[in-house]
Scaffold this active site. Structure first.
Site, PDB file in Angstrom:
ATOM      1  N   GLY A   9     -43.200 -25.523 -38.092  1.00 22.27           N
ATOM      2  CA  GLY A   9     -43.340 -26.901 -38.556  1.00 22.27           C
ATOM      3  C   GLY A   9     -44.755 -27.269 -38.973  1.00 22.27           C
ATOM      4  N   ASN A  12     -31.953 -24.173 -38.567  1.00 19.71           N
ATOM      5  CA  ASN A  12     -32.077 -24.956 -37.332  1.00 19.71           C
ATOM      6  C   ASN A  12     -32.371 -26.395 -37.749  1.00 19.71           C
ATOM      7  OD1 ASN A  12     -32.734 -26.124 -34.911  1.00 19.71           O
ATOM      8  ND2 ASN A  12     -34.690 -25.034 -34.659  1.00 19.71           N
ATOM      9  N   TRP A  13     -31.363 -27.233 -37.635  1.00 19.57           N
ATOM     10  CA  TRP A  13     -31.502 -28.610 -38.135  1.00 19.57           C
ATOM     11  C   TRP A  13     -32.242 -29.513 -37.149  1.00 19.57           C
ATOM     12  CZ3 TRP A  13     -25.975 -29.783 -40.528  1.00 19.57           C
ATOM     13  CH2 TRP A  13     -25.778 -28.928 -41.619  1.00 19.57           C
ATOM     14  N   GLY A  40     -36.405 -23.945 -40.143  1.00 21.18           N
ATOM     15  CA  GLY A  40     -36.349 -25.328 -39.667  1.00 21.18           C
ATOM     16  C   GLY A  40     -36.355 -26.299 -40.834  1.00 21.18           C
ATOM     17  N   GLY A  41     -37.526 -26.859 -41.124  1.00 20.61           N
ATOM     18  CA  GLY A  41     -37.662 -27.919 -42.126  1.00 20.61           C
ATOM     19  C   GLY A  41     -36.932 -27.643 -43.441  1.00 20.61           C
ATOM     20  N   GLU A  87     -39.766 -25.232 -29.004  1.00 26.87           N
ATOM     21  CA  GLU A  87     -39.783 -26.682 -28.728  1.00 26.87           C
ATOM     22  C   GLU A  87     -39.115 -26.983 -27.396  1.00 26.87           C
ATOM     23  OE1 GLU A  87     -38.157 -27.955 -32.489  1.00 26.87           O
ATOM     24  OE2 GLU A  87     -40.010 -27.361 -33.481  1.00 26.87           O
ATOM     25  N   GLU A 117     -40.945 -16.129 -33.569  1.00 24.06           N
ATOM     26  CA  GLU A 117     -41.438 -17.404 -34.066  1.00 24.06           C
ATOM     27  C   GLU A 117     -42.801 -17.719 -33.456  1.00 24.06           C
ATOM     28  OE1 GLU A 117     -38.128 -19.967 -35.751  1.00 24.06           O
ATOM     29  OE2 GLU A 117     -38.351 -20.531 -33.667  1.00 24.06           O
ATOM     30  N   SER A 139     -42.284 -21.920 -40.735  1.00 22.14           N
ATOM     31  CA  SER A 139     -42.710 -22.409 -42.047  1.00 22.14           C
ATOM     32  C   SER A 139     -42.275 -21.501 -43.197  1.00 22.14           C
ATOM     33  CB  SER A 139     -44.228 -22.642 -42.059  1.00 22.14           C
ATOM     34  OG  SER A 139     -44.581 -23.651 -41.131  1.00 22.14           O
TER      35      SER A 139
HETATM   36  C1  PEP Z   1     -37.787 -23.490 -36.314  1.00 20.92           C
HETATM   37  O1  PEP Z   1     -37.471 -24.602 -35.994  1.00 20.92           O
HETATM   38  O2  PEP Z   1     -37.326 -22.527 -35.686  1.00 20.92           O
HETATM   39  C2  PEP Z   1     -38.707 -23.311 -37.439  1.00 20.92           C
HETATM   40  C3  PEP Z   1     -39.052 -22.093 -37.774  1.00 20.92           C
HETATM   41  O3  PEP Z   1     -39.143 -24.450 -38.074  1.00 20.92           O
HETATM   42  P1  PEP Z   1     -39.963 -24.515 -39.477  1.00 20.92           P
HETATM   43  O4  PEP Z   1     -39.215 -23.631 -40.444  1.00 20.92           O
HETATM   44  O5  PEP Z   1     -39.889 -25.955 -39.840  1.00 20.92           O
HETATM   45  O6  PEP Z   1     -41.326 -24.022 -39.209  1.00 20.92           O
END
Ligand code: PEP
Length: 256
Positions: free
Chosen positions: A173, A10-11, A233-234, A97, A167, A212
């Site tokens: 994040g 997920n960018w 995500g990140g 988000e 999640e 994360s």
């Molecule tokens: C996400 O955006 O769904 C996510 C899990 O982000 P991160 O990996 O940065 O926690």
């Protein structure tokens, strides 16, 4: 029951079209393992460039959100029809988000899940509790309610094809991931909630963990029997880190 592992990037609101092409080129060079399905979800403006860069690649294209109508006077929105025409297979629905910053409700999420299937897209339904809900001991109830609400109208066949991402909002994040054991327990709960209405079809549903995930904790997460991959995500913005996470999924889950 064999469930092909799936790792999705997920960018978020990162990467222009040119940057998306560069990241995809790097991913294509990194010879990703073939026993894991991989998808990337760029911003809407980069979908076309990303789709071209992915031509003849097994990496799938996904979007981060959509509206549920096919077309109409909905300024600023993007429809499932448009995403399918842009080459998307997946669409993330109900990301925390979206719920937190844009007021997305369970009712909206339900409509989006149904609209995705109606247009041949596979929804990646995100569910998860906020920190205060976790601290109040309400995780199981919140996650069960979110799952039941969004999937109550689905056929058994749709439940088989659906992807769910557990999640925990406090883990997204933040650098603070759930333990593998904790994530596995809640993922099992989601599978049972799905199964109550689908006659056991949920044994085939892929349920991912997100929050994360990094190359350092990926093996612990993917080593859990209920967890079929990750929503990243990140770490998905870096080809080296994302590839390492996909390889961990391949090692832990690829031979099931
Ligand atoms: C996400 O955006 O769904 C996510 C899990 O982000 P991160 O990996 O940065 O926690």
């Amino acid at each position: 029951m064999k469930r092909t592992p799936l790792v999705v990037g997920n960018w978020k609101m990162h990467k222009t079209g040119t940057e998306a092409i560069r990241l995809i080129e790097d991913l294509r060079k990194s010879s990703l393992p073939s026993n894991v399905e991989v998808a990337v979800c760029p911003a809407f403006t980069a979908l076309s460039d990303a789709g071209s860069a992915l031509r003849d690649s097994p990496i799938r294209l996904g979007a981060q959100d959509m509206y549920w109508e096919a077309q109409g006077a909905f300024t600023g929105e993007v429809s499932p029809l448009m995403l399918a025409a842009a080459g998307c297979r997946y669409v993330i629905v109900g990301h925390s988000e979206r719920r937190q910053f844009f007021g997305e409700t369970d009712v909206w999420v339900t409509r989006k899940v149904q609209a995705a299937f109606a247009h041949g897209l596979v929804p990646i339904l995100c569910v998860g509790e906020r920190l205060e809900e976790r601290d109040a001991g309400r995780t199981d109830r919140i996650v069960t309610e979110q799952t039941e609400m969004a999937t109550g109208e689905l056929s058994s066949e749709q439940v088989v094809n659906l992807v769910v991402a557990y999640e925990p909002v406090w883990a997204i994040g933040t650098g603070r991931s759930a333990t593998g054991e904790e994530a596995n327990r809640v993922t099992g709960l989601i599978r049972r909630a799905l199964g109550r209405r689908s006659g056991g079809a949920s044994a085939q549903t892929r349920i991912l963990y997100g929050g994360s995930v990094t190359p350092d904790n990926a093996a612990e997460v993917f080593g859990q029997p209920e967890i079929d991959g990750g929503l990243i995500g990140g770490a998905s913005l870096d080809a080296g880190k994302f590839t390492a996470i996909v390889r961990a999924a391949s090692r832990e889950r690829g031979n099931l």
